[in-house]
Enzyme design. Sequence first.
Site, mmCIF file in Angstrom:
data_model
loop_
_atom_site.group_PDB
_atom_site.id
_atom_site.type_symbol
_atom_site.label_atom_id
_atom_site.label_comp_id
_atom_site.label_asym_id
_atom_site.label_seq_id
_atom_site.Cartn_x
_atom_site.Cartn_y
_atom_site.Cartn_z
ATOM 1 N N LYS A 55 -11.627 -9.196 2.046
ATOM 2 C CA LYS A 55 -10.535 -9.830 2.973
ATOM 3 C C LYS A 55 -10.938 -9.540 4.346
ATOM 4 O O LYS A 55 -10.507 -10.217 5.216
ATOM 5 C CB LYS A 55 -9.359 -9.332 2.380
ATOM 6 C CG LYS A 55 -8.876 -10.027 0.921
ATOM 7 C CD LYS A 55 -7.746 -9.115 0.308
ATOM 8 C CE LYS A 55 -7.665 -10.012 -1.199
ATOM 9 N NZ LYS A 55 -6.869 -9.139 -2.129
ATOM 10 N N GLN A 99 -2.452 -4.657 -1.576
ATOM 11 C CA GLN A 99 -3.626 -5.007 -2.635
ATOM 12 C C GLN A 99 -2.620 -4.317 -3.998
ATOM 13 O O GLN A 99 -2.321 -3.118 -3.914
ATOM 14 C CB GLN A 99 -4.804 -4.283 -2.426
ATOM 15 C CG GLN A 99 -5.947 -4.568 -3.241
ATOM 16 C CD GLN A 99 -6.125 -6.170 -3.577
ATOM 17 O OE1 GLN A 99 -6.055 -6.617 -2.457
ATOM 18 N NE2 GLN A 99 -6.689 -6.581 -4.768
ATOM 19 N N ASP A 122 0.677 -13.418 0.358
ATOM 20 C CA ASP A 122 0.409 -13.555 -1.184
ATOM 21 C C ASP A 122 1.260 -14.365 -1.754
ATOM 22 O O ASP A 122 1.125 -14.597 -2.950
ATOM 23 C CB ASP A 122 0.713 -12.130 -1.659
ATOM 24 C CG ASP A 122 -0.785 -11.428 -2.413
ATOM 25 O OD1 ASP A 122 -1.614 -11.975 -2.666
ATOM 26 O OD2 ASP A 122 -0.617 -10.157 -2.334
HETATM 27 N N1 GUN Z 1 -4.986 -7.983 -7.001
HETATM 28 C C1 GUN Z 1 -5.591 -8.658 -7.628
HETATM 29 N N2 GUN Z 1 -5.222 -10.009 -7.206
HETATM 30 C C2 GUN Z 1 -4.232 -9.872 -6.152
HETATM 31 C C3 GUN Z 1 -3.658 -10.820 -5.222
HETATM 32 O O1 GUN Z 1 -3.656 -12.019 -5.599
HETATM 33 N N3 GUN Z 1 -2.991 -10.133 -4.444
HETATM 34 C C4 GUN Z 1 -2.953 -8.872 -4.104
HETATM 35 N N4 GUN Z 1 -1.872 -8.125 -3.421
HETATM 36 N N5 GUN Z 1 -3.501 -8.019 -4.994
HETATM 37 C C5 GUN Z 1 -4.123 -8.597 -6.128
#
Ligand code: GUN
Length: 298
Positions: A55, A99, A122
């Site tokens: 990311k 995350q 998100d």
């Molecule tokens: N962990 C796995 N997928 C995601 C997601 O789409 N967003 C976040 N914040 N954590 C994740």
Amino acid sequence: MSQAQIIDGKVTAERLRAEVAEEVAALKAQHGLQPGLAVVLVGEDPASQVYVRSKGEHSKAAGMHSVTHRLPADVSQSDLLTLVRQLNADPAIHGILVQLPLPKGLDEKAVIETIDPAKDVDGLHVVNAGRLAQGLPSLVPCTPLGCMIMLRETLGDLSGKRAVVVGRSVLVGKPVAQLLLAADCTVTIAHSRTQDLAAVCREADILVAAVGRPQMIKADWIKPGATVIDVGINRVPFRDPVKAAEGKTKLVGDVAYKEVSAVAGAITPVPGGVGLMTVACLLKNTVTAAKRIAGLEP
Ligand code: GUN
């Protein structure tokens, strides 16, 4: 037997990232606005570290302001909330992603609800989930957004199609069902308690699999010519006993890819499908958030 068209996540994600980079450049040139993304990683989960690095790298490559906050697994709830509040107040930050999963002892829900909904890239805050359900502008979770982009590229107008979503998670199943409904599909949400799941799936012109069960969806569950979007990412041992004995694993989806490819009209592979779209959609959401915060779009 004819083979399904492969919906290539690599190509689609690259195109989306290039579009985002162009938009970032235009925002900088025309409005002096540089979209900013903050990613928060708590603890040292290896998979989360890989995702968070990706990311950070992709947001920088798109020309964004990008910061990653790494906190120890034993950080207190209140210190984590303090960081989120600082990011809420930071004018250089337009998107905040914490995350998941968080280490044990931390309250994920409380953390997500502390994120400013305008910066919730998100799309997990209840305000964004509620706005999506009411058909209002919202920030949409990244994986469902990726599914919709792939479907529109493959099928064009989705109006009137029968869509079946297998899985009812907050992160994927429910939001993707809302997006399909907003695109005028007739939507069924199926799940582990659904009776005769195979028959329900056979009704689908569009089948979205998001259950987290390796290769559960078989060829005889598929309407010939249907479009199949496989959201599952399951790590399983190799069938080859030598490789399995070495502890080697591979990634498979929720769909039995090989046999389903012989019936479906189009299908996303795993890996190389929806998973690659998620980060690209995160970048897109960050640009959307930045434009809305700056009053450049509703
Ligand atoms: N962990 C796995 N997928 C995601 C997601 O789409 N967003 C976040 N914040 N954590 C994740």
